[in-house]
Structures are given as C-alpha cells and as structure tokens.
Design a protein around this motif. Sequence first.
Motif, mmCIF file in Angstrom:
data_model
loop_
_atom_site.group_PDB
_atom_site.id
_atom_site.type_symbol
_atom_site.label_atom_id
_atom_site.label_comp_id
_atom_site.label_asym_id
_atom_site.label_seq_id
_atom_site.Cartn_x
_atom_site.Cartn_y
_atom_site.Cartn_z
ATOM 1 N N GLY A 100 20.091 32.642 50.192
ATOM 2 C CA GLY A 100 18.693 33.048 50.087
ATOM 3 C C GLY A 100 18.524 34.552 50.088
ATOM 4 O O GLY A 100 17.442 35.065 49.816
ATOM 5 N N GLY A 101 19.604 35.265 50.394
ATOM 6 C CA GLY A 101 19.547 36.732 50.365
ATOM 7 C C GLY A 101 19.684 37.278 48.961
ATOM 8 O O GLY A 101 19.380 38.440 48.712
ATOM 9 N N THR A 102 20.155 36.456 48.037
ATOM 10 C CA THR A 102 20.438 36.793 46.632
ATOM 11 C C THR A 102 21.320 38.034 46.530
ATOM 12 O O THR A 102 22.279 38.167 47.294
ATOM 13 C CB THR A 102 19.156 36.882 45.780
ATOM 14 O OG1 THR A 102 18.384 38.019 46.142
ATOM 15 C CG2 THR A 102 18.338 35.619 45.895
ATOM 16 N N ALA A 103 21.033 38.957 45.643
ATOM 17 C CA ALA A 103 22.028 39.949 45.224
ATOM 18 C C ALA A 103 22.493 40.901 46.316
ATOM 19 O O ALA A 103 23.685 41.140 46.480
ATOM 20 C CB ALA A 103 21.502 40.743 44.040
ATOM 21 N N SER B 31 21.274 33.590 58.376
ATOM 22 C CA SER B 31 21.403 34.912 58.982
ATOM 23 C C SER B 31 20.018 35.532 59.169
ATOM 24 O O SER B 31 19.144 35.407 58.311
ATOM 25 C CB SER B 31 22.254 35.815 58.091
ATOM 26 O OG SER B 31 22.224 37.149 58.569
ATOM 27 N N ASP B 32 19.827 36.201 60.292
ATOM 28 C CA ASP B 32 18.557 36.893 60.509
ATOM 29 C C ASP B 32 18.554 38.253 59.799
ATOM 30 O O ASP B 32 17.547 38.955 59.793
ATOM 31 C CB ASP B 32 18.276 37.073 62.011
ATOM 32 C CG ASP B 32 19.340 37.920 62.708
ATOM 33 O OD1 ASP B 32 20.359 38.266 62.055
ATOM 34 O OD2 ASP B 32 19.170 38.217 63.904
ATOM 35 N N TYR B 33 19.690 38.601 59.168
ATOM 36 C CA TYR B 33 19.780 39.854 58.424
ATOM 37 C C TYR B 33 20.756 39.642 57.269
ATOM 38 O O TYR B 33 21.913 40.075 57.326
ATOM 39 C CB TYR B 33 20.260 40.989 59.339
ATOM 40 C CG TYR B 33 19.743 42.345 58.929
ATOM 41 C CD1 TYR B 33 18.551 42.845 59.439
ATOM 42 C CD2 TYR B 33 20.441 43.129 58.001
ATOM 43 C CE1 TYR B 33 18.064 44.088 59.049
ATOM 44 C CE2 TYR B 33 19.964 44.364 57.607
ATOM 45 C CZ TYR B 33 18.777 44.830 58.135
ATOM 46 O OH TYR B 33 18.292 46.064 57.750
ATOM 47 N N PRO B 34 20.326 38.962 56.203
ATOM 48 C CA PRO B 34 21.236 38.561 55.121
ATOM 49 C C PRO B 34 22.006 39.710 54.477
ATOM 50 O O PRO B 34 23.100 39.490 53.948
ATOM 51 C CB PRO B 34 20.302 37.885 54.114
ATOM 52 C CG PRO B 34 19.130 37.436 54.920
ATOM 53 C CD PRO B 34 18.955 38.464 55.986
ATOM 54 N N MET B 35 21.462 40.920 54.521
ATOM 55 C CA MET B 35 22.193 42.042 53.929
ATOM 56 C C MET B 35 23.536 42.244 54.624
ATOM 57 O O MET B 35 24.534 42.618 53.988
ATOM 58 C CB MET B 35 21.346 43.313 54.005
ATOM 59 C CG MET B 35 21.934 44.479 53.210
ATOM 60 S SD MET B 35 20.833 45.922 53.169
ATOM 61 C CE MET B 35 19.636 45.379 51.940
ATOM 62 N N ASP B 36 23.584 41.983 55.912
ATOM 63 C CA ASP B 36 24.831 42.103 56.671
ATOM 64 C C ASP B 36 25.888 41.157 56.111
ATOM 65 O O ASP B 36 27.020 41.560 55.821
ATOM 66 C CB ASP B 36 24.551 41.794 58.146
ATOM 67 C CG ASP B 36 25.813 41.624 58.961
ATOM 68 O OD1 ASP B 36 26.725 42.458 58.806
ATOM 69 O OD2 ASP B 36 25.900 40.658 59.733
ATOM 70 N N GLY B 37 25.530 39.887 55.942
ATOM 71 C CA GLY B 37 26.492 38.908 55.447
ATOM 72 C C GLY B 37 26.877 39.113 53.999
ATOM 73 O O GLY B 37 27.897 38.589 53.542
ATOM 74 N N THR B 38 26.069 39.863 53.265
ATOM 75 C CA THR B 38 26.356 40.130 51.861
ATOM 76 C C THR B 38 27.368 41.255 51.696
ATOM 77 O O THR B 38 28.255 41.181 50.852
ATOM 78 C CB THR B 38 25.053 40.492 51.115
ATOM 79 O OG1 THR B 38 24.091 39.452 51.314
ATOM 80 C CG2 THR B 38 25.302 40.661 49.623
ATOM 81 N N GLU B 39 27.282 42.274 52.523
ATOM 82 C CA GLU B 39 28.143 43.442 52.320
ATOM 83 C C GLU B 39 29.279 43.561 53.311
ATOM 84 O O GLU B 39 30.286 44.208 53.026
ATOM 85 C CB GLU B 39 27.312 44.727 52.358
ATOM 86 C CG GLU B 39 26.685 45.045 53.705
ATOM 87 C CD GLU B 39 25.874 46.337 53.653
ATOM 88 O OE1 GLU B 39 26.365 47.347 54.197
ATOM 89 O OE2 GLU B 39 24.769 46.330 53.074
#
Length: 465
Positions: A226-229, A259-267
């Motif tokens: 759900g965090g997408t790109a 995740s409560d902070y999807p950017m973390d799991g993305t990068e």
Amino acid sequence: MDFRIEKDLLGEKEIDKSAYFGINTKRALENFELPGKIVNLNLIREIALIKKAAAMVNKNLKELNKDKADAIIKASDEIIDGKFDDEFKLSAFQGGAGTSTNMNVNEVIANRAIEILGGEKGDYNLVHPLNDVNMSQSTNDVYPTALRIAAIHLIRRLSTSLADLQDELQIKENEFSDIIKLGRTELMDALPMMAGQGFGAYAKAISRDRWRIYKSEERLREINIGGTAIGTGLNATNRFAYEITDIIQNLTGLGMARSDYPMDGTENCDVFVEVSGLLKSLACNLLKISNDLRLLNSGPKGGIGEIILPEVQAGSTIMPGKVNPVIAEMVGQVSMKVIANDTAITMACSAGQLELNAFTPLIADCLLESLELLDGAVIIFKEKCIKDIKVNEENCRKNLERSTAAAAALVHYIGYDRAGKVAKMALKENKTIKEVLYKEKILSEEKIDKIINPYELTKPGIPGK
C-alpha cells in the motif's frame, strides 16, 4: 513457431503464442541472460498471493468488475499451486529492484485471466498486466512484502527441523551418558568427560539457534504493502492498504501487520541483515559440530576414532574400503555457503540509496537460498548422520588412559608444579598418572584411587573429597 506481437514504450517484440509472459518479461530474459540461478519460486508464489489479495480488495472497492477480478484470482491461485512454474525463468540477478519479476507475474496472471475470460493471450483490453493485475501496487511494496512472507514460511520450516535435530542430539546425550572419554582443548588432551556431555553441548547450541530463528519471524511481519513506489502511498488509498493487509493475513495465516511508516520498509533492508545474521550463527554452529564429528571419527585406525559415523557411500575411486564422512562434509559446505550469502546480503542491504534499494533481488535470492539450504541440510544431518552415530568405547578408554588428563585432579593435593612433574614423568615413562603416583608413593594408594576416579573428574567439585 507462432508469434504474437506485443508493444511497450521501447517498441515491439515477438512473443511465442504459447507463452503466458509478455514483452516486459521477454526483454528481461534478453537483458539478464545469465547462466544458472532463476528467481526463487517461493518468492513468485507469494507475489501471486499478493496479486490475488489485491484483486479481492479492488473487487470489494468496485475498482475491478467481478468477472475480471475473479479471473485474476483464479489465475493467481494456479500460480500459487505451481501450475505455471515454467513461465518464471528470469535470472535471480537482475537490475530494477525486482521490477522484472513483478512484471513477469503480472503478465502471466493477465494472460491466464484473459484465457479464463475466453480471450487470446496478449489481448490486454480484456485484462491488463499493469492497469488491472498491478492496480494500486508497485514493485517496491509488492516485492519486499512477498519476500517477508516467503521468508517467514521457510523460517517456520527451519525451526521445526532444528527442533528435531535438537531432540536427536539430546537422545545421543542420554545414550552416551555413561561412556567416559578424553576432552580436549586446542586439540590437546585436557580433562575427562562423558561422551554424552559433548552431544549435550551441541544440543544447547542448536537450541539457541532454533529459538533465535523462530523469534526472527517477528522482525518480518511488518509489511509496506500500500506504500507503492516510495512509501508515500500515491495511487493506493488507505482503505486499500488496510484491507489488503487483512486479506494477506487471512490467506497466509500469518500475523502480518501494516507498517506505520511504509517508506521505512521500502528503502531500508536492515531486517534482512538481522535475519541473515541469525542464519549465519546457525551456520557457524553447524560448521563447528560437523567438523568436530569429522575429527572424532577420523581414522578408523590412524586417527582419533572415538565416534563412528554412519557409512553412507564408498569414499574413493582408487582406495578400496575407504569411507568418508560425506554428510558432515555436506553440512560444512552448506554452512560456508550461508556465511557467504550473509556477506552478500550485508553488502546489498548497505548499497541501497535514497528511497529504494535496487539490490533486493540479490537479498531475496541469498536469504531464501540460505533458509532452504539450512532446512535441507539439518534434516539430512539428523537422519543420515546424528541418528546412527556410535561411540567406540574402547578407543575412548585407551585415549583417556594414555593421556595426562587426570593430573588436574592432583592440584588441590600436591600443587600445580608437582602435578606437572607427575604428568611429565608419565609421558616420559609411558605410564598412566596412577602408575606414577603408585611408584613414587606421593599419596596413599587408597587416596590415589579416590582422587583418580575418572567418573568423579567429569563433575563439579574437588575429586576425592
């Protein structure tokens, strides 16, 4: 061979009409034409599961019509069941942070869904790989989520196998609990011990590994779907993100959480380094245990020969009768490979830049390979080595009697220096410690017999007291 023509922003490609993959996969096959390893099928199946979950949510949200969504769901299920494994032949080593793998799955699902709806493969007006199958998703949230799910399933398998190995080592601990042998430090004679105590120490090490690896699942449960790109959630609604997480939980039976902070799991990929580090700890223990067993089994006449490993195959093409400790050697090599994979994972995770790590395909390949290799090796180690190990009691007794291990028991009575002289005399005259003590009348025979009791020397306390 019949072809269909597919187009993308770079131009056109001929695709075999029988193929379910499309132009994106075709380009990746040409670009990453490397020998050997292909993408791990555990990862492919979990990506397909996410596609199924996304179609279910998009149907609920009225973003996909029922017929199209149901066709995508059915096609995803068929991939999960392994029906289309031959369609996934991309190299494990690919640029693009896994985009080619995600597109491979999107295209196979789309073309199979088109078939289900009665169309011809390549007619993306019916089902589009990106507009429909990849709706509200990006490779950058799908791929890490799928990797976490695949890793958890393999962690659970490995944890079970480790529990079985621990049990078998504890069985050996009890089986050999009354057999005394020589303990060694730095490969030199040290103190008496029970053969079972050695296996008990191995069991403790495997117990720690089992618990650590079992608990590592918790680190992987947080997903960025759900965090997408880049984790901002562009093109995916909050409702989609929460609903797909719930459906993934239901489909996998795992306690996945958004995740409560999807950017973390993305990068950030440090979680994979942590899990791999625990696998490396297990590999170190397995390597140490397997090397110990090879050493203690050495011979059968010219080595230590205190344990007897099961004979599973002939060992030489030129030396008749030779049998090698091949199972222990295999376990050692698997362990070395896992340690090497951990180095690759460490380097790949640290090479991420800004909002994405481009090297997730290497991370995925190494992590899933390590989990699969360890699980297989542990099962074989237990069944074909540990289970049928025997102890050569005669060799254990001879080696212990010929050693100066008993000299340590004298320290409390005659001091370190004098005990050292006794040990030197025993070695020089090829006598036992007891024989030297009797001869030199250093202590009474009754006292000597009480002190130099090898069974007492394997327990806490001062022998003879």
